[in-house]
Motif scaffolding. Sequence first.
Motif, mmCIF file in Angstrom:
data_model
loop_
_atom_site.group_PDB
_atom_site.id
_atom_site.type_symbol
_atom_site.label_atom_id
_atom_site.label_comp_id
_atom_site.label_asym_id
_atom_site.label_seq_id
_atom_site.Cartn_x
_atom_site.Cartn_y
_atom_site.Cartn_z
ATOM 1 N N MET A 145 5.068 -23.019 4.989
ATOM 2 C CA MET A 145 6.003 -21.882 4.902
ATOM 3 C C MET A 145 6.860 -21.807 6.150
ATOM 4 O O MET A 145 6.383 -22.064 7.249
ATOM 5 N N THR A 182 8.369 -19.111 7.281
ATOM 6 C CA THR A 182 8.519 -17.752 7.786
ATOM 7 C C THR A 182 8.339 -17.731 9.298
ATOM 8 O O THR A 182 7.439 -18.364 9.818
ATOM 9 N N ALA A 183 9.179 -16.980 9.962
ATOM 10 C CA ALA A 183 9.052 -16.878 11.416
ATOM 11 C C ALA A 183 7.831 -16.026 11.740
ATOM 12 O O ALA A 183 7.561 -15.032 11.076
ATOM 13 N N ILE A 184 7.078 -16.452 12.741
ATOM 14 C CA ILE A 184 5.904 -15.698 13.158
ATOM 15 C C ILE A 184 6.371 -14.492 13.966
ATOM 16 O O ILE A 184 7.156 -14.616 14.887
ATOM 17 N N PRO A 185 5.883 -13.297 13.584
ATOM 18 C CA PRO A 185 6.288 -12.113 14.338
ATOM 19 C C PRO A 185 5.755 -12.183 15.772
ATOM 20 O O PRO A 185 4.799 -12.895 16.043
#
Lengths: 327, 262
Positions: B1, B3-6
Amino acid sequence: MVTHALDAVDLVKTYPAGRKKPPLRALDGLTFSVPEGIVLGLLGPNGAGKSTTVKILTTLSRADSGTARVAGHDVVREQDQVRHAIGFVPQKSSSDPMATGVENLVLSGRIYGLSRVNAVRRATELLERFGLTEFGDRQVKTYSGGMQRKLDVALGLVHRPQVLFLDEPTTGLDPEARADLWNEVGRLSGDEGLTVLLTTHYLEEADRLAGQLAIVDHGKIVAEGTPEALKAELRGDSVHVELVDPDLDGTVRALLSGLAGVGEIVVEGNALRARVDRGATAVPAVLGALEDKAIPVTAVTVSRPSLDDVYLQYTGRSFRAVEEEAA
Amino acid sequence: MSTAIPGFTTHTRFITGRWLRAQYRQPALIAFTLVQPAIWLLLFGQLFKGVVNIPGFSDSSYIAFLTPGIVMMTALMTSGWSGTTFIADMERGVMDRMLASPVSRGGLMAGQLISNATTTLIQTILVFAIGMAAGARYDGGAAGYLVTIGVSMLVGIGFGSLSNAVALLTRQQEALIGISQFVSLPLTFMSSIMIDPSVAPHWVNVAARFNPVDWAAIAARQALAADPDWSSVLRHSGLLLAFTLFVGWLSTRAFRTYQRSV
């Protein structure tokens, strides 16, 4: 060329053993690699170095020397990428007992960057897949051991990792829960591209789940291959004779070692184990010889080599003996 | 994935949520942390009133003096237990799973401390309510109460982070409680929490100057006074804030030490 999901080269890890004692060498030049998409079983007794290996590969711990790559990333220099690519199911249950199943899964999903909606959707999906849907809104502390373990595996899968680490997934479970979890893990290997590293000290579990096996002893890999190939490397079959009276004076041992095609005789009380070239011809010969000398027999069994035999072959010790030693 | 890691802030929010939820599912525990300071306040109030005739205090003004002190003492004592939640996480596999994930270490620390700070907030309000019922009166305005709440939360966060660090280093419940009691009693008595500095021995006053709990007590009392010395309030709160940030940073580094030992 085969892409490797896991690559460990010459890993060494020592732990301080206390004052004036030499450090404990948990890993002693451990090397192995796992192609993408398969389930590798790391098999070995407690203390062989399995968990240490998992801790290093999951970036939890660091090796003293050697290198490792997970999903193509170096576990030391590219920690963040590795952490993103893996799911980790530790030996001990890894869910928050005060939170519900859904809350556990959603929190984990959000940590990896899923939106609230996606995290909830993924949680619902995983609960259904592991048969936990009706318990999703209950606190984990009310779950049975088997249910907690399934939730642990689900927690490791929330963010769709490329590599999943299962550290002793069924230790402490009752046989029914174990069989249940085996079914779930067995289905994981069907997941697209998912590579699984499974550590276990249950021979049966390794045999059942692992496509590839690596036998670990004293911090090293001593044998590698498919369970079938490892067993096939052993010569012939295994014959097990149960006597009415123990073979105290070695008569039976001497008698059997005189037979053609019978070797590696091990005597333990009333039980006697031997390796034979061909089980089908050896059993009548063994029974005939014993009958000639009027030695009473309770049972004779013949079996294909088991992983226990494989373990004995490569480590020089029977698996059970090592387990008892460790306990 | 992809998705950027928060980052730190987002992770702090998630982790705070986890602990708040757990906290408010154990109402008995919350009740206990509220009863304890109430007992201290009434007990010490009676005790010191009875055994010593404290110079410069009438009955009710001693309660007024003592109340902010008990607030800080409560924040300190409660914070000592903070690390037990980390120990519980380590005894299960929760800590290991978290540390093998991309979660921000600072967020892991801060989230738990912020959730604890909400307990401190409730305790502070309750101690004041009891103090006032017992006759304490303050001339300062709303700002005084806000400062008191703020510094009491900083005491809870600062010493809570130290407790978490000790938990990560010792990984043992008994060791953690032993160490936190060993530290919190001297910090309580080497300060102006219960006794005005004018009647304390000289060396206690010297020691108190380096005691973050005392900085908090001084800042709170000043801010609650009729004519606060705001520069003193600011100096003492500033020192406390710097202390809290420093130990928070230091404690976050303890995750590395923990990982080295697993």
